[in-house]
Design a protein around this motif. Structure first.
Motif, PDB file in Angstrom:
ATOM      1  N   VAL A   1       0.837  -1.200   0.000  1.00 15.91           N
ATOM      2  CA  VAL A   1       0.000   0.000   0.000  1.00 15.91           C
ATOM      3  C   VAL A   1       0.871   1.250   0.000  1.00 15.91           C
ATOM      4  O   VAL A   1       0.603   2.229  -0.716  1.00 15.91           O
ATOM      5  N   ARG A   2       1.950   1.230   0.764  1.00 15.01           N
ATOM      6  CA  ARG A   2       2.822   2.404   0.822  1.00 15.01           C
ATOM      7  C   ARG A   2       3.597   2.587  -0.478  1.00 15.01           C
ATOM      8  O   ARG A   2       3.816   3.717  -0.926  1.00 15.01           O
ATOM      9  N   VAL A   3       4.023   1.501  -1.099  1.00 12.21           N
ATOM     10  CA  VAL A   3       4.674   1.609  -2.399  1.00 12.21           C
ATOM     11  C   VAL A   3       3.689   2.187  -3.419  1.00 12.21           C
ATOM     12  O   VAL A   3       4.050   3.040  -4.240  1.00 12.21           O
ATOM     13  N   HIS A   4       2.444   1.745  -3.369  1.00 14.59           N
ATOM     14  CA  HIS A   4       1.398   2.272  -4.249  1.00 14.59           C
ATOM     15  C   HIS A   4       1.234   3.775  -4.067  1.00 14.59           C
ATOM     16  O   HIS A   4       1.010   4.522  -5.029  1.00 14.59           O
ATOM     17  N   ASP A   5       1.354   4.256  -2.828  1.00 23.29           N
ATOM     18  CA  ASP A   5       1.064   5.659  -2.518  1.00 23.29           C
ATOM     19  C   ASP A   5       2.214   6.616  -2.843  1.00 23.29           C
ATOM     20  O   ASP A   5       2.035   7.836  -2.723  1.00 23.29           O
TER      21      ASP A   5
ATOM     22  N   LEU B   1      16.655  -4.906  -6.397  1.00 17.66           N
ATOM     23  CA  LEU B   1      17.231  -4.086  -5.333  1.00 17.66           C
ATOM     24  C   LEU B   1      18.261  -4.877  -4.536  1.00 17.66           C
ATOM     25  O   LEU B   1      19.380  -4.393  -4.293  1.00 17.66           O
ATOM     26  N   ILE B   2      17.919  -6.099  -4.120  1.00 17.83           N
ATOM     27  CA  ILE B   2      18.847  -6.916  -3.334  1.00 17.83           C
ATOM     28  C   ILE B   2      20.076  -7.269  -4.165  1.00 17.83           C
ATOM     29  O   ILE B   2      21.216  -7.215  -3.668  1.00 17.83           O
ATOM     30  N   ALA B   3      19.871  -7.645  -5.433  1.00 20.89           N
ATOM     31  CA  ALA B   3      21.004  -7.995  -6.296  1.00 20.89           C
ATOM     32  C   ALA B   3      21.933  -6.801  -6.491  1.00 20.89           C
ATOM     33  O   ALA B   3      23.162  -6.949  -6.515  1.00 20.89           O
TER      34      ALA B   3
ATOM     35  N   LEU C   1      11.046   0.866  -4.974  1.00 24.42           N
ATOM     36  CA  LEU C   1      10.196  -0.157  -5.563  1.00 24.42           C
ATOM     37  C   LEU C   1       9.038   0.433  -6.369  1.00 24.42           C
ATOM     38  O   LEU C   1       8.435  -0.261  -7.186  1.00 24.42           O
ATOM     39  N   ALA C   2       8.730   1.705  -6.153  1.00 22.12           N
ATOM     40  CA  ALA C   2       7.514   2.296  -6.722  1.00 22.12           C
ATOM     41  C   ALA C   2       7.504   2.373  -8.250  1.00 22.12           C
ATOM     42  O   ALA C   2       6.456   2.113  -8.859  1.00 22.12           O
TER      43      ALA C   2
ATOM     44  N   LEU D   1       6.502  -6.322  -7.237  1.00 24.28           N
ATOM     45  CA  LEU D   1       7.126  -6.130  -5.928  1.00 24.28           C
ATOM     46  C   LEU D   1       8.233  -7.157  -5.701  1.00 24.28           C
ATOM     47  O   LEU D   1       9.271  -6.843  -5.116  1.00 24.28           O
ATOM     48  N   VAL D   2       8.010  -8.393  -6.173  1.00 26.78           N
ATOM     49  CA  VAL D   2       9.025  -9.433  -6.030  1.00 26.78           C
ATOM     50  C   VAL D   2      10.202  -9.152  -6.958  1.00 26.78           C
ATOM     51  O   VAL D   2      11.374  -9.196  -6.532  1.00 26.78           O
ATOM     52  N   VAL D   3       9.922  -8.858  -8.218  1.00 23.80           N
ATOM     53  CA  VAL D   3      11.000  -8.579  -9.179  1.00 23.80           C
ATOM     54  C   VAL D   3      11.766  -7.327  -8.758  1.00 23.80           C
ATOM     55  O   VAL D   3      13.001  -7.280  -8.814  1.00 23.80           O
TER      56      VAL D   3
END
Length: 499
Positions: free
Chosen positions: A46-50, A106-108, A85-86, A99-101
């Motif tokens: 929800v926060r990424v969406h916002d 990001l981690i990679a 991520l947004a 969100l997973v990709v």
């Protein structure tokens, strides 16, 4: 130069590939398995969406600080993870797989920065030391690393910050922009590493001045400007919170920090031990501003001391969160071990054994986090699909409420995150009290006619539905290895008449 020669000249790249391969496999598994945000990851969704909306988040996830200090519900310091991520999430129409990709990318990226910085600071030995330290997390956490849960990005970002700070301490000033961004991401994502992030920032700044005055720091004016700009960009949202809200989050965090239950004797022991070690290293030419690769020892000793000191001040069972810093702390062990290994006649054989051990660990070591994530996602996915069908018949706002352990913990957030992603006007009661980033979605702000969708989970006996309500009953998938909270087996989606 052939690809083989290129890989040989960049050992950190080989280490990165080996670390990223399981992450890529887990990403494929989650996306193919229909993973949906649930529980905390739904709150994050929800926060990424916002981020691109009129209520862009200024802070991170809600914290459990209210368990330590009654009535003080602080957030983790900042929204940098959401902001990163947004873009992909928005471009894909808020698809869950994004969100997973996005988390995988990001981690990679953070792993690549950590290994490249360690290589710049300590050569092949440095890159391998950081790779081995980070590899410990793979068999333990598993697929959770590529989900948008804030502790995991904090863990990897913190390792990258420690590695890039190490590069600065050996005179590679061009790593300052990477250091400020990764340190900011780690500090904003989780409170457990925020205190040590502040300490490391101050230590790196002071050591940089000392190294620069001694002519041992390579740093251009452009790098200084870029570092300042990136630092401001990273922290503009939390600063806006300080400027516009009362009480602001920093004030709440300071109240939490000052109210820890503490262990004064243990704190003194930790400080005395760290101080003695740093003094001894300084006397033998291995201080923080020595400019040598071995500076990693006092550097990581500071990390360890501050993390342990933070643990002695934690309350409400939150001391365990310092495990987020474990990969960075492990460099204290892997640095001398890799040094011994590199001098051994059997170095190549030992490297093969290490890779085999990690691979076997990934195949054989039980991963409770991964099992829990898979079970929760499976249960949430079937309910979310039915909730979307129910919501197609709703005109106007909808309020999501929940009863039952599984509904409250995982499935109701999954439902409201899915409806928010679908463009619906959704209101809900969050799982924490106090001032929140999503307060504008609280049902108390809704005056217009609306429908209420109750997510009710239970083990064996449903609650009677209100008169005129529409009920959709869902039987949850059974996962004996990771049962639902409270033993819940069913979920009713109860759509009440307009009110």
């Amino acid at each position: 130069m052939t690809l083989r020669d290129d890989l040989r000249s960049r050992p950190w790249l080989i280490a990165w590939i080996l670390l990223v391969l399981p992450l890529a496999w887990w990403t494929v598994q989650l996306v193919a398995g229909g993973w949906v945000p649930h529980g905390d990851t739904a709150v994050a969704a929800v926060r990424v969406h916002d981020v691109f909306g009129s209520h862009t988040p200024l802070l991170g996830m809600p914290s459990t600080s209210g368990l330590a200090v009654e009535g003080v519900h602080a957030h983790h310091p900042g929204p940098l993870q959401f902001q990163l991520l947004a873009p992909l999430y928005a471009l894909t129409g808020h698809a869950p797989w994004a969100l997973v990709v996005g988390s995988f990318v990001l981690i990679a990226t953070l792993l690549a920065l950590a290994l490249a910085a360690a290589n710049a600071a300590g050569g092949r030995r440095g890159a391998i030391a950081v790779a081995v330290a980070q590899a410990v997390a793979l068999p333990v956490v598993g697929a959770g690393l590529v989900t948008p849960w804030n502790p995991w990005v904090a863990m990897v970002a913190f390792t990258a910050a420690v590695a890039s700070g190490w590069a600065i301490l050996v005179g590679r000033g061009r790593w300052w922009p990477v250091f400020i961004v990764t340190l900011s991401l780690a500090a904003q994502s989780h409170l457990a590493v925020a205190p040590v992030a502040v300490v490391l920032g101050v230590v790196a700044l002071v050591a940089s001045v000392v190294l620069w005055r001694a002519g041992l720091l390579q740093m251009s004016r452009g790098t200084v400007i870029l570092t300042a700009v990136l630092g401001l960009v990273c922290w503009v949202a939390p600063l806006a919170d300080v400027a516009t809200r009362r009480p602001h989050n920093l004030e709440l965090l300071l109240r939490v920090a000052g109210a820890g239950d503490g262990a004064p004797v243990l704190s003194v022991v930790v400080l005395a031990g760290a101080g003695a070690l740093l003094w001894w290293l300084h006397r033998h030419g291995g201080g923080v501003a020595s400019g040598r690769p071995s500076v990693v020892v006092p550097w990581v000793a500071i990390v360890t001391a501050v993390l342990l000191l933070s643990a002695t001040r934690a309350g409400g069972g939150r001391a365990g969160y310092i495990a987020i810093g474990l990969p960075a702390v492990l460099i204290l062990l892997t640095w001398p071990v890799v040094g011994w290994w590199s001098r051994s006649r059997h170095a190549r054989a030992a490297a093969g054994v290490l890779v085999a051990v990690v691979a076997l660990g990934l195949l054989l070591v039980p991963r409770p986090f991964e099992r829990l994530i898979g079970a929760d996602a499976d249960r949430a996915a079937v309910v979310v699909e039915r909730a979307r069908q129910v919501a197609r018949g709703i005109d106007g706002p909808v309020v999501i409420r929940s009863t039952g352990s599984t509904a409250w913990a995982d499935i109701a957030p999954a439902v409201y995150a899915a409806l928010v992603a679908g463009g619906r006007e959704v209101y809900f009661e969050p799982r924490v009290d106090g001032q929140r980033e999503d307060d504008f979605r609280h049902p108390r702000h809704l005056d217009a006619p609306h429908r209420t969708l109750l997510v009710d989970s239970y083990a064996d006996r449903p609650q009677p539905a209100p008169e005129g309500a529409v009920v959709e009953r869902v039987e949850l998938p059974e996962r004996p290895e990771a049962p639902a909270p409270g033993g819940d087996r069913y979920v009713d989606l109860v759509l009440t008449p307009a009110g």
